[in-house]
Design a protein around this motif. Sequence first.
Motif, PDB file in Angstrom:
ATOM      1  N   ILE A   4       0.844  -1.197   0.000  1.00  0.00           N
ATOM      2  CA  ILE A   4       0.000   0.000   0.000  1.00  0.00           C
ATOM      3  C   ILE A   4       0.884   1.253   0.000  1.00  0.00           C
ATOM      4  O   ILE A   4       0.656   2.194  -0.767  1.00  0.00           O
ATOM      5  CB  ILE A   4      -0.945   0.000   1.219  1.00  0.00           C
ATOM      6  N   ARG A   5       1.892   1.226   0.857  1.00  0.00           N
ATOM      7  CA  ARG A   5       2.787   2.393   0.963  1.00  0.00           C
ATOM      8  C   ARG A   5       3.437   2.718  -0.389  1.00  0.00           C
ATOM      9  O   ARG A   5       3.391   3.844  -0.871  1.00  0.00           O
ATOM     10  CB  ARG A   5       3.849   2.110   2.031  1.00  0.00           C
ATOM     11  N   ARG A   6       4.010   1.695  -0.992  1.00  0.00           N
ATOM     12  CA  ARG A   6       4.728   1.928  -2.260  1.00  0.00           C
ATOM     13  C   ARG A   6       3.764   2.272  -3.395  1.00  0.00           C
ATOM     14  O   ARG A   6       4.050   3.093  -4.252  1.00  0.00           O
ATOM     15  CB  ARG A   6       5.563   0.696  -2.638  1.00  0.00           C
ATOM     16  N   PHE A   7       2.596   1.620  -3.376  1.00  0.00           N
ATOM     17  CA  PHE A   7       1.583   1.904  -4.408  1.00  0.00           C
ATOM     18  C   PHE A   7       1.184   3.380  -4.343  1.00  0.00           C
ATOM     19  O   PHE A   7       1.122   4.072  -5.361  1.00  0.00           O
ATOM     20  CB  PHE A   7       0.360   1.007  -4.187  1.00  0.00           C
ATOM     21  N   GLU A   8       0.938   3.866  -3.152  1.00  0.00           N
ATOM     22  CA  GLU A   8       0.485   5.256  -3.031  1.00  0.00           C
ATOM     23  C   GLU A   8       1.614   6.258  -3.288  1.00  0.00           C
ATOM     24  O   GLU A   8       1.368   7.346  -3.808  1.00  0.00           O
ATOM     25  CB  GLU A   8      -0.141   5.476  -1.653  1.00  0.00           C
ATOM     26  N   GLU A   9       2.837   5.886  -2.941  1.00  0.00           N
ATOM     27  CA  GLU A   9       3.954   6.782  -3.276  1.00  0.00           C
ATOM     28  C   GLU A   9       4.019   6.947  -4.798  1.00  0.00           C
ATOM     29  O   GLU A   9       4.256   8.031  -5.311  1.00  0.00           O
ATOM     30  CB  GLU A   9       5.275   6.215  -2.731  1.00  0.00           C
ATOM     31  N   LYS A  10       3.770   5.856  -5.500  1.00  0.00           N
ATOM     32  CA  LYS A  10       3.755   5.902  -6.966  1.00  0.00           C
ATOM     33  C   LYS A  10       2.597   6.769  -7.450  1.00  0.00           C
ATOM     34  O   LYS A  10       2.738   7.566  -8.383  1.00  0.00           O
ATOM     35  CB  LYS A  10       3.648   4.467  -7.512  1.00  0.00           C
ATOM     36  N   CYS A  11       1.437   6.634  -6.807  1.00  0.00           N
ATOM     37  CA  CYS A  11       0.276   7.445  -7.193  1.00  0.00           C
ATOM     38  C   CYS A  11       0.581   8.937  -7.054  1.00  0.00           C
ATOM     39  O   CYS A  11       0.210   9.737  -7.922  1.00  0.00           O
ATOM     40  CB  CYS A  11      -0.942   7.109  -6.328  1.00  0.00           C
ATOM     41  N   ALA A  12       1.251   9.314  -5.974  1.00  0.00           N
ATOM     42  CA  ALA A  12       1.584  10.730  -5.754  1.00  0.00           C
ATOM     43  C   ALA A  12       2.473  11.223  -6.895  1.00  0.00           C
ATOM     44  O   ALA A  12       2.274  12.328  -7.430  1.00  0.00           O
ATOM     45  CB  ALA A  12       2.281  10.904  -4.408  1.00  0.00           C
ATOM     46  N   GLU A  13       3.416  10.386  -7.277  1.00  0.00           N
ATOM     47  CA  GLU A  13       4.339  10.728  -8.372  1.00  0.00           C
ATOM     48  C   GLU A  13       3.551  10.896  -9.687  1.00  0.00           C
ATOM     49  O   GLU A  13       3.743  11.866 -10.418  1.00  0.00           O
ATOM     50  CB  GLU A  13       5.306   9.559  -8.482  1.00  0.00           C
ATOM     51  N   TYR A  15       0.464  11.580 -10.003  1.00  0.00           N
ATOM     52  CA  TYR A  15      -0.428  12.738  -9.903  1.00  0.00           C
ATOM     53  C   TYR A  15       0.344  14.004 -10.297  1.00  0.00           C
ATOM     54  O   TYR A  15      -0.154  14.836 -11.058  1.00  0.00           O
ATOM     55  CB  TYR A  15      -0.957  12.854  -8.476  1.00  0.00           C
ATOM     56  N   SER A  16       1.571  14.114  -9.797  1.00  0.00           N
ATOM     57  CA  SER A  16       2.404  15.273 -10.133  1.00  0.00           C
ATOM     58  C   SER A  16       2.700  15.310 -11.622  1.00  0.00           C
ATOM     59  O   SER A  16       2.860  16.386 -12.206  1.00  0.00           O
ATOM     60  CB  SER A  16       3.726  15.234  -9.363  1.00  0.00           C
ATOM     61  N   ALA A  17       2.752  14.146 -12.230  1.00  0.00           N
ATOM     62  CA  ALA A  17       3.023  14.079 -13.666  1.00  0.00           C
ATOM     63  C   ALA A  17       1.731  14.219 -14.486  1.00  0.00           C
ATOM     64  O   ALA A  17       1.741  14.040 -15.703  1.00  0.00           O
ATOM     65  CB  ALA A  17       3.709  12.760 -13.990  1.00  0.00           C
ATOM     66  N   MET A  71      -7.545   4.771 -11.647  1.00  0.00           N
ATOM     67  CA  MET A  71      -6.958   6.099 -11.366  1.00  0.00           C
ATOM     68  C   MET A  71      -6.715   6.866 -12.673  1.00  0.00           C
ATOM     69  O   MET A  71      -6.820   8.081 -12.716  1.00  0.00           O
ATOM     70  CB  MET A  71      -5.596   5.948 -10.680  1.00  0.00           C
ATOM     71  N   TYR A  72      -6.367   6.137 -13.706  1.00  0.00           N
ATOM     72  CA  TYR A  72      -6.098   6.759 -14.998  1.00  0.00           C
ATOM     73  C   TYR A  72      -7.405   7.097 -15.738  1.00  0.00           C
ATOM     74  O   TYR A  72      -7.386   7.724 -16.778  1.00  0.00           O
ATOM     75  CB  TYR A  72      -5.277   5.803 -15.878  1.00  0.00           C
ATOM     76  N   GLY A  73      -8.529   6.615 -15.220  1.00  0.00           N
ATOM     77  CA  GLY A  73      -9.813   6.853 -15.888  1.00  0.00           C
ATOM     78  C   GLY A  73     -10.053   5.903 -17.049  1.00  0.00           C
ATOM     79  O   GLY A  73     -10.851   6.197 -17.945  1.00  0.00           O
TER      80      GLY A  73
END
Length: 310
Positions: A4-13, A15-17, A71-73
Amino acid sequence: MLRIRRFEEKCAELYSAAKIRGFLHLYIGEEAVAVGAMQALEAGDAIVATYREHGHALARGVSAASIMAEMYGNREGCSRGRGGSMHLFDAATRFYGGNAIVGGGLPVAVGLALADKMQRRMRVTACFFGEGAVAEGEFHECMNLAALWKLPVLFLCENNLYAMGTALARSESEINLSLKASSYEIPAWPVDGMDVVACEEAARRAVEAVRSGGGPHFLEFRTYRFRAHSMFDPQLYRTKQEVEQWKTRDPVVSFRARLRQEGLLNDEDLKPMEEDVAAEIAKAVEFAEAGTLEPVEELTRFVYSERTTP
Ligand SMILES: Cc1ncc(C[n+]2csc(CCOP(=O)(O)OP(=O)(O)O)c2C)c(N)n1
Ligand SMILES: [Mg+2]
């Protein structure tokens, strides 16, 4: 918890992109609650969660790829790309969402539990929600009906001390949340939400009681989110020191330390774990990147149920 931790860290990245758009609420810091509680549930049970539900979906067994695609729609996503981060949904694992409305999951959970009771099925509905929901009228309506009808529902309140920028004590005259549930005759107790073992133990005890006909139970998990409420939040309502203080109790770090201390895990065990998680996430991103959008012609599909012609 690491997944979960790593998955969400990737999501934050992402999102910024601008790969992930819309809203994104991260669960980082609170992983012990979903992971611990989920161990106590069976495949036939139902889960209802909030917009901060990526961790719950992953822990329940919804695939990382279908969550990332959502998340990507994309239409390959678990909600066909129509829900996004806040509305993950998966019938196969009885994961009833994801809900953008504060407190909105509570009546859904009570309804599911009512159906089970009426049909005499021995299933539990687990309803996760933030402490902000206790200010909603439907919270009180749901507590009342669940207790009155002795429904097989487990309320899992994630008390991370803030509802967006509002501290609990600024909005509630009574901040002992177990007491609120107790006032409806629902057995309730607080749990250390930063300790995954404590979360699992409490959930097991409560789930057993619910499953054996003991009616609704309520757990108040004392936890903390390390990140902002969503991706837009200057966090002016709390100090950096407070966040740092809670980070010393990071559930991933402290559980890892405990396992090391008890001789159950060493550094050689950790490396492949990190690698497996990284590979799973890389695949999920690849799947989402290769995804497709629903065609415009399908825009109004599912607005009304589809009937077969008579
Ligand atoms: C009915 C309703 N009112 C207001 C909002 C705006 N809102 C979104 S998140 C949030 C805070 C909820 O906090 P909490 O329940 O503690 O959950 P947390 O975000 O801390 O996990 C609010 C007020 C909403 N989504 N729904
Ligand atoms: Mg909160």
